[in-house]
Each structure stands twice: as structure tokens, then as C-alpha cells.
Design a protein around this motif. Structure first.
Motif: not given
Lengths: 404, 511
Positions: A17-29, B294-303
Motif C-alpha cells: 500500500k505504501n508502494e501504491r501511495n508512493a506511485a500516486i504521489d510521484a505521478a503527474s497532475t 477533477v480530484p487530485e488523487r484520482g488524477l494522479k492515480l490515473a496518470n
């Protein structure tokens, strides 16, 4: 396993779950794409609507016209959809109070679609509701709306033989004209022999145009069969099994049939005599099914009746009348209800609707429903005739202005 | 216009079950679907005298009345009356390349292990251990998958310690550790394609559970194709006073103060207390919402995610019976390589390297599925949709015919069964077809690819956070916590509707 191991394993699991959160945190907006290349391909091949304009009207005779169509770019159609020779487009017309559809084969070659041109050829039907409207109203510049190309009467190399024998009646010649053109320009690699049935010599459609194609290729042959005229150089009579055998190649062939319902029923008996393997005979009725009374399983006491038809769409309900010799689709069109339809021959399923109560007759020849649909009470309105008062739920027409 | 408790967008497997579940729980429910049919890929189509199954190979977790799987329990609860046929045997796998093999695997744990021992002497002990572990996973799953939003992992761990121990480790790595011989591993790898994650990447908990579930509980197909299941689920919605509007496109999810409040169709807004989207988040956040909403967490997860694979299918109606043609297997996996990583990598490009093909003969499971004297075959291959990006309208037919020809040749050469001259009907579905009918990005049919951090376990652990991206907006379907596949999508629809029902009940109490 020990408690310690379990603790470690649970920790290990939680690290996921931490890995998943890290992947999300690192992702683009950055904003997500609105479309993708494969989806673009889908909308090019199968646009929901094609907005067209009449570019040219060709008068072959008093009752025969070709309409050259181009994209109506102002309305949002930039290019025409490509198609397979033999396919049709279904026009969407507002005639008086009625919203109706009519499928017409594209008679020009697929290659012309790449140059943003379709041609359709229409024979005026005596007292015909739609063809009369078209002949009276379609002129250069008239905007018209149509579906994407549809239908299955095309050459499929993995299924069909390398020789096609086309059996055409009346304006059923048009899909073969497209196929012949595609053979002549090298798009399709197949040999085509057309037996074209007309009543009289001057009913033959597109004769000069066909001559041009025949001069360009040896892979297309055309035999005119006249039922009423006996003229030298033309076959006289009907397209029979004997006639097909006379002109068909000695190598295996597939038969494609396109024409009015009466011709189809006659042909059906003739081609059976040829004992071809299943799949070698393909046909399309092109919306030409008439009244159901002649069907042997038609319930005689429903003849010549007018029934009450209740049509529910979302939370709106309307009660109209429906004649027993006309499909439920036609009843709705007469009443000005905008209902979905495309092929008008029971095949494509676009008009699928839910039967809430009452009984309909669906002739076997055009009953293209899925088995579960028959069991759960769904009908194809274009292929269903009322034999009692009927209540149905019809989906909104996908392309109509949904809330007026 | 009235306000609904629940609006479900999309009538795919997840959306159908979500809507039917919500309605059955007494919530006023509206189901909206862009197409004119329910089911998404769970549908059927007719050509000539054949009605084809578009996508279902084997419904997992169905089981028998005596030993019902989660899907049978769900269908019973929904009150469906769909007759299923059990597929005979598990599968046949043919490795047609060098060091090839041909293994016909039966269902039933004992029979499966015996057959493997016969084909790979010395495999019995390790494979028996594998089944013990897989069975533990299956039981752990059965316990938590109905309520994944409230799992006591410690309690699960005490009950199923091996499940927790092996859960996130790659399938292949666990088989290696158990000393399962390579050839036995090759045979046990075939099902990777149902989720689209190769054995090196695929978490053991899921892949092990899946193989054991199929072998122990068997696999099922409905009598009149998936369309029957979809129609039956829809009927449950209607019978419970739900509304279903087809041909209806949702243009936008209406957001007020950061909360989803309704949907816009045409020029009208329809309000719902809760919105469930059986639509991949990439589409919801990319197309159906204002960028500012668009919610930020959702957007980042999709990306952060990668779109899953699409499919290529060839549907064949043959004018001879399976007996006449010599077809003996319901399901055959064919490839030159048995290495699932190689098979997976090849799905990224559209060339002959991608030769992994599954061929099903529906008549073997349901002899009445086509007229007497005929048979139905359908072949499935996976492709990432992006490998079709270069295809143009004018060469589309040629491209798909060429691959279909390769598929037919490959099947004939691997099995010796000649089908080419018996083709009465053929239809071909490609990523374009799925993009057209499902409207999924790049025609994906498998939601998002399962990166190790984005497989079943990680998604399950994050189910509440994922559900809280935006108040009153929820997701279900093939991109859900159980990943893609029929059983997974059904279950995700059920779980999402239940979570929504709980939240609505809480709101009632608060009022």
C-alpha cells in the motif's frame, strides 16, 4: 508459522500500500487525454452521424437518379467514412411530421470515399413515401444526414470464394456496382459475375456506367435478365438455377443476393437447387420486407386490424394506433415518434425495444433477434407486427435532441 | 424530474450488478447506458444462423449448488434464472515451438495433479503443495472479497498464514520456490492471459487462487451467450422498480463544491445522491468532468497507471460439427513459447511475434449453442491498443484479415484440425471494435495493467481511499479492486453498491 513471521508478512503486505501511495504521489497532475488514436480510428470508421450535402444530382431517367454526396463540413463532418464495397448508409429523414430512416447501398467505390464522395442511386417507387420526398426535395446543396456505413454484404476473403455470383433485382444492383468498381480499381481481388434481373430493357439501372467498368476489367461480367422483354443479347425470363449454372464459373463460388423481397423468395428456392455448402449464399433484404400476411404462420384473425400501441420512452408515454400489416416501427414513424432504426430488415438490432405487454408477429425470415431477447421479451420494431394491443418501451433515439 | 438515490453510469458487468444490487436493496436507481444493449462486452451478436459469444471464455467462481462460488451466490441473491453449462476439462496447452508439448488438463484437483505427474514425472509433490497454497488463497478470498472495505488483515493472517506469506510474491517466484519443474510451470501459466499480467509480475495470491478455482470449481458458460446473463441482471433491476435508459450518453458528471451531485445528459441534469461509474477513471476524469473538478488523487492515480490490454478475436461459424472436424477441446492455448513474459511483451506490437492465442469451441461446453451439424469457434489474442495506433481506415480490413488468417493457420497447424473450408460465417473484433462499442480508451478490455503496486492486493487495501477521491462518486467494473474479468466485475459492482448503500444509510441516521 510463528507469530513473528505473521507480523513480518503483514508488514510486507502493508508495504504494498505504501508502494501504491508512493506511485500516486510521484505521478503527474497533467490533464488526462480526451481521446486516443484507436478511439479516433473508431470514430472515423463508425461515426455516429454523417452530415452530408448533395453535390450533384444525376438524372438517369424520369424515375432514376443518382445523388453525389460530400461531407457537410459546417455541420461537423470533415470526411466521409470509409466502407467495404456492398455496404449501405441509412438516411435519417424528417418528412412532414414523421422521422424515418432508409438504407441505401453506397454505389460508388470505397476509393471514392477517401476523396470524400459517396454516390447513391435511387429508383422512385410509385406512390412511395420516401422516394417521392427525395425526388421532390433533394437538390444540389441540400443537407442530409446518414448513419455510418453498415451491413454485411461484402467480400470477406476468409469466408467467401474467389468467385462471386451476384444476383440482383431492381435497385439491388447498386451494391454490386460498388463491388465491380472496387474490382476495377484494384481495391478488391475477386471475380464477379452479376445476373441482373429487370422487367424491361428500359428498367435496367446504370447501364452506361456499367459499360465503363466492364471495359476496364475482365474480372467483372454482367448478364441482364429481362422477364418481360425478349431482346437479342439479353437473357429472357427469371434468374433460375439453370441460368446461374450457365454463367457461374466451374470453380467454387459464393452467391450474393440483393433485391426486393419477392425476388428474394423466388431466388431462395432456385439457389437451393444448386446444393451449395452453407455460407456460400449471402443476402441482404435492404429494408424491403412488406406485409406479413403471406407468411404461413401468420395468425389469420389478426389481418386488417388496427391495434392500440402504447409507446413508453423514459418517463414519457404516448398511445397511438398501429395497423396489422405495418411494422411497429412504421406505426411509430407515422405518429411522429422519433424511434431508433437502421437496416429495417430485422438484422442490425438498432431498433431493439422491450415488449411490456401484448403480442407481436415476427416473421422468421427477418427475425434476427438474439435468443435471450426472444425469451426476455425484446423485439426489433422494424420486424414486428402487432397482433393485439401492444405496449412497448423504446429507448430514446441516440442521435435525436434528447430533451427537445 | 425526480432525484435518484443512485445513478449508475454504464451497463457493463459491474454497472449492471451495481444497479440491480442497489435496486434490490430498496434504493431508487437509474442505470444509464450509451449503447442500446446491456452488458458491454457481455453481450452477443448474430451472423446468419449463428449467435456468437463475444468475450466470455469461462465464468469463474460459479461452482455447483452444493459448493457455490461467489458468483453463483451473487446470482442466486439477485434471483437470476440463467442456465449454465460446465466446460469440460480445464484446458489444453500446446507449445508449438522447439521443445514443444501438448497437454490436455482435466478439472478436479486430483485429476489435474495426476495428469501433470504423467506429463512431468516428479512434479506431484510440488504441485500438491501449490494446490494447498492456492486453496488457502481461495478460502481467504471467499472470506474478504464481499466486504473488502473492512478487512481485518490480522485475523485473515491468523486463519490463512500461508496466504499472507505468499500473497504479494510473484507467481513464478513461488512456483520456483516450491520446486515446480519448468515444464509443469509452463502448463500452469496459461491463465495469466485472463488478467493480462505475466507470471513474473502476477501476485501469487491472485494467480494461484485463479488456477485452483478453475480446476476445483470448474468453469461455466451460459446457455444463450453472455447476453442472457446481462439481460437477466437488467431484469432484476426492472423488477425492483429501477429505471434503465439506453442510448443515453452522460456528457458530464455534475460537481458542486467538490461533490458529485448528478449527471448531465443532453441539456438536462439528473440528480442523484450517489453516482457509481462503471467507466474507467481515465475516461471519467479525462472526458466527463471539468478539469477544475477533477480530484487530485484520482488524477494522479490515473496518470500513474497504465491502460490494460485490448483484444483481438476471430469468431467462426463453421458448417460442420465438432465431431466431423475432429475438435475435441473446449479451450486451447497455443504459442511457440510457454514463457508468459515473452507472450506478454509481444502484445505491445502488432506483428507475428504475438502468437499467443486461445481457441474455444463453444459446442464442447454447450452442444446446443449452434444448429445441428455446425460449430462455433472463437480465437482470442491480447494486444495493447497502442499497437494499433498506426492503422488507418483504408487498411483496417486488410490488417484484421491478415491476423485472422494467421490465427486460423496456427490453429490448424497446432491441432491438425482443418477449419478453413468450413467457414460459413466470420467476424473479427479488434481494439477498434472495443473502442467503438465500449468506448474504452485505446479499446482496453482489461482496465488498468496490474503493476505490482496496482494488483488485487494493493487495490483491495486501498479500496476506501480510492472510493473517497470525490464525495458521492464511486467506481466499479473491470478497473475495480479485483481487476478485470467477468466474475471480478460482477463482484466489484456488488461491493460498490453495498458500500454506497451503507453510506446512504449513515446519511439517513445523521439526518
Amino acid at each position: 508459522m510463528s507469530d513473528l513471521t505473521l507480523q513480518q508478512d503483514l508488514q510486507g503486505l502493508k508495504s504494498l500500500k505504501n508502494e501504491r501511495n508512493a506511485a500516486i504521489d510521484a505521478a503527474s497532475t497533467r490533464p488526462l487525454p480526451k481521446t486516443f488514436p484507436v478511439n479516433e480510428l473508431a470514430s472515423k470508421l463508425h461515426p455516429e452521424s454523417q452530415f452530408l450535402k448533395i453535390k450533384q444530382v444525376i438524372k438517369h431517367s424520369a424515375d432514376e437518379r443518382s445523388f453525389v454526396l460530400e461531407p457537410d463540413t459546417e455541420k461537423g463532418t470533415q470526411h466521409l467514412a470509409y466502407f467495404r464495397a456492398g455496404q449501405y448508409i441509412s438516411f435519417r429523414l424528417k418528412i412532414g411530421n414523421s422521422y424515418v430512416t432508409r438504407p441505401y447501398a453506397i454505389r460508388s467505390a470505397p476509393a471514392d470515399a477517401l476523396k470524400d464522395q459517396y454516390i447513391i442511386t435511387i429508383k422512385r417507387v410509385k406512390n412511395g413515401f420516401v422516394t417521392s420526398f427525395i425526388f421532390d426535395n433533394w437538390a444540389v446543396g441540400t443537407p442530409v444526414e446518414a448513419s455510418a456505413p453498415a451491413g454485411n454484404l461484402y467480400f470477406e476473403p476468409l469466408r467467401d470464394q474467389k468467385n462471386i455470383v451476384g444476383l440482383a433485382g431492381g435497385s439491388g444492383i447498386t451494391p454490386f456496382y460498388s463491388l465491380a468498381s472496387a474490382i476495377a480499381d484494384g481495391t478488391e481481388h475477386v471475380k464477379l459475375t452479376i445476373l441482373y434481373g429487370s422487367r424491361q430493357h428500359d428498367h435496367i439501372l446504370l447501364a452506361p456506367e456499367f459499360s465503363k467498368i466492364l471495359s476496364k476489367t475482365n474480372d467483372v461480367k454482367l448478364i441482364n435478365v429481362l422477364s418481360d422483354d425478349d431482346i437479342d443479347g439479353f437473357e429472357h425470363g427469371f434468374i433460375t438455377a439453370e441460368l446461374i449454372q450457365k454463367y457461374a464459373p466451374k470453380t467454387p463460388y459464393s452467391i450474393f443476393i440483393c433485391g426486393p423481397e419477392a425476388m428474394y423468395e423466388f431466388m431462395d428456392k432456385e439457389v437451393k437447387k444448386l446444393n451449395l455448402p452453407a455460407g456460400r449464399i449471402r443476402h441482404e433484404l435492404s429494408g424491403n420486407y412488406g406485409s406479413p400476411y403471406h407468411e404461413t404462420d401468420y395468425p389469420a384473425d389478426s389481418r386488417d386490424k388496427v391495434y392500440q400501441l402504447t409507446v413508453k420512452t423514459r418517463d414519457h408515454e404516448q398511445i397511438i394506433s398501429a395497423q396489422s400489416n405495418e411494422s411497429i416501427l412504421v406505426a411509430m414513424e407515422r405518429a411522429g415518434i422519433t424511434a431508433p432504426s437502421l437496416c429495417r430488415s430485422g438484422e442490425c438490432g438498432v431498433c431493439r425495444s422491450r415488449l411490456i405487454s401484448g403480442k407481436v408477429f415476427s416473421p422468421e425470415i427477418i427475425d434476427g433477434r438474439r435468443v435471450a431477447d426472444s425469451e426476455y421479451g425484446y423485439i426489433h420494431t422494424c420486424a414486428s407486427f402487432p397482433i393485439s394491443d401492444v405496449s412497448i418501451e423504446v429507448p430514446v433515439h441516440d442521435l435525436a435532441d434528447q430533451f427537445g | 424530474m425526480k432525484k435518484y438515490d443512485v445513478i449508475v453510469i454504464g451497463a457493463g458487468n459491474g454497472g449492471l450488478v451495481a444497479a440491480a444490487t442497489a435496486a434490490k436493496r430498496g434504493l431508487s436507481t437509474l442505470l444509464l447506458e450509451r449503447h442500446n444493449l446491456p452488458g458491454g462486452a457481455a453481450t452477443s451478436f448474430t451472423r446468419g444462423r449463428f449467435e456468437f459469444e463475444p468475450s466470455l471464455h469461462e465464468l469463474a467462481n460459479y461452482g455447483t449448488p452444493e459448493m457455490p462460488g461467489s458468483v453463483r451466490q451473487l446470482f442466486d441473491w439477485l434471483g437470476l434464472h440463467v442456465k449454465f453449462h460446465e466446460a469440460p476439462g480445464a484446458y489444453r496447452v500446446i507449445k508449438s515451438g522447439p521443445d514443444g508439448f501438448d497437454a490436455v488438463m482435466p478439472t478436479g484437483q486430483e485429476a489435474f495433479i495426476n495428469k501433470l505427474e504423467e506429463l512431468v514425472p516428479g512434479s506431484r509433490e510440488s504441485v500438491t503443495k501449490f494446490f494447498d497454497l492456492g486453496m488457502e488463497s481461495l478460502m481467504a478470498f471467499a472470506e474478504f472479497q464481499a466486504k473488502p472495505n473492512n478487512i481485518d488483515w490480522h485475523a485473515i493472517g491468523e486463519k490463512y498464514p500461508h496466504f499472507i506469506h505468499y500473497a504479494k510474491r510473484p507467481y513464478k517466484e513461488v512456483l520456483d520456490e516450491l520446486n515446480v519443474p519448468q515444464k509443469a510451470q509452463d502448463i500452469m501459466m496459461a491463465y495469466w492471459c485472463y488478467i493480462g499480467v505475466p507470471g513474473d509480475d502476477f501476485e501469487f495470491a491472485y494467480m494461484g487462487m485463479m488456477l485452483v478455482a478453475y480446476v476445483v470449481m470448474g468453469a461455466y458458460v451460459p446457455t444463450t451467450r453472455s447476453h442472457e446473463i446481462s439481460t437477466a441482471i437488467l431484469q432484476t433491476l426492472l423488477d425492483n422498480h429501477g429505471d434503465a435508459w439506453f442510448n443515453t450518453e452522460v456528457n458530464r458528471i455534475v460537481v458542486e463544491n467538490g461533490k458529485a451531485v448528478g449527471v448531465q445528459i443532453g441539456n438536462e441534469t439528473i440528480y442523484g445522491r450517489e453516482i457509481i461509474a462503471d467507466v474507467i477513471p481515465t475516461t471519467v476524469y479525462g472526458k466527463m468532468m471539468r478539469a477544475s473538478d477533477v480530484p487530485e488523487r484520482g488524477l494522479k492515480l490515473a496518470n500513474a497507471r497504465t491502460l490494460g490490454t485490448s483484444g483481438f478475436l476471430v469468431y467462426l461459424g463453421l458448417n460442420k460439427s465438432p465431431e466431423e472436424l475432429g475438435i475435441k477441446d473446449y479451450s486451447v492455448f497455443i504459442s511457440k513459447t510457454a514463457d508468459s513474459s515473452e507472450q506478454f511483451s509481444a502484445t505491445k506490437e502488432r506483428n507475428k511475434q504475438n502468437d499467443f492465442t486461445i481457441m474455444n469451441c463453444l459446442n464442447l461446453a454447450d452442444p446446443g449453442c449452434s444448429p445441428a451439424g455446425t460449430s462455433v469457434l472463437y480465437a482470442t489474442k491480447l494486444y495493447f491498443g497502442s499497437s494499433w495506433d498506426d492503422v488507418q481506415p483504408e487498411n483496417y480490413a486488410k490488417v484484421k484479415d491478415e491476423i485472422a488468417q494467421q490465427v486460423i493457420d496456427q490453429y490448424e497447424s497446432a491441432t491438425g484440425v482443418k477449419i478453413r473450408d468450413a467457414v460459413e460465417e466470420i467476424e473479427i473484433a479488434t481494439p477498434e471494435t472495443f473502442a467503438r462499442y465500449l468506448r474504452s480508451p485505446e479499446g482496453e478490455i482489461y482496465g488498468y495493467y496490474g503493476h505490482p503496486w496496482d494488483q488485487m492486493l494493493a487495490r483491495t487495501m486501498a479500496i476506501n481511499e480510492d472510493d473517497q477521491q470525490m464525495p458521492h462518486l464511486h467506481f466499479c467494473g473491470g478497473s475495480g479492486f479485483l481487476m478485470d474479468g467477468y466474475s471480478s466485475a460482477y463482484q466489484s459492482g456488488f461491493v460498490t453498491a453495498n458500500m454506497v448503500a451503507e453510506q446512504l444509510a449513515k446519511q439517513e441516521v445523521t439526518k
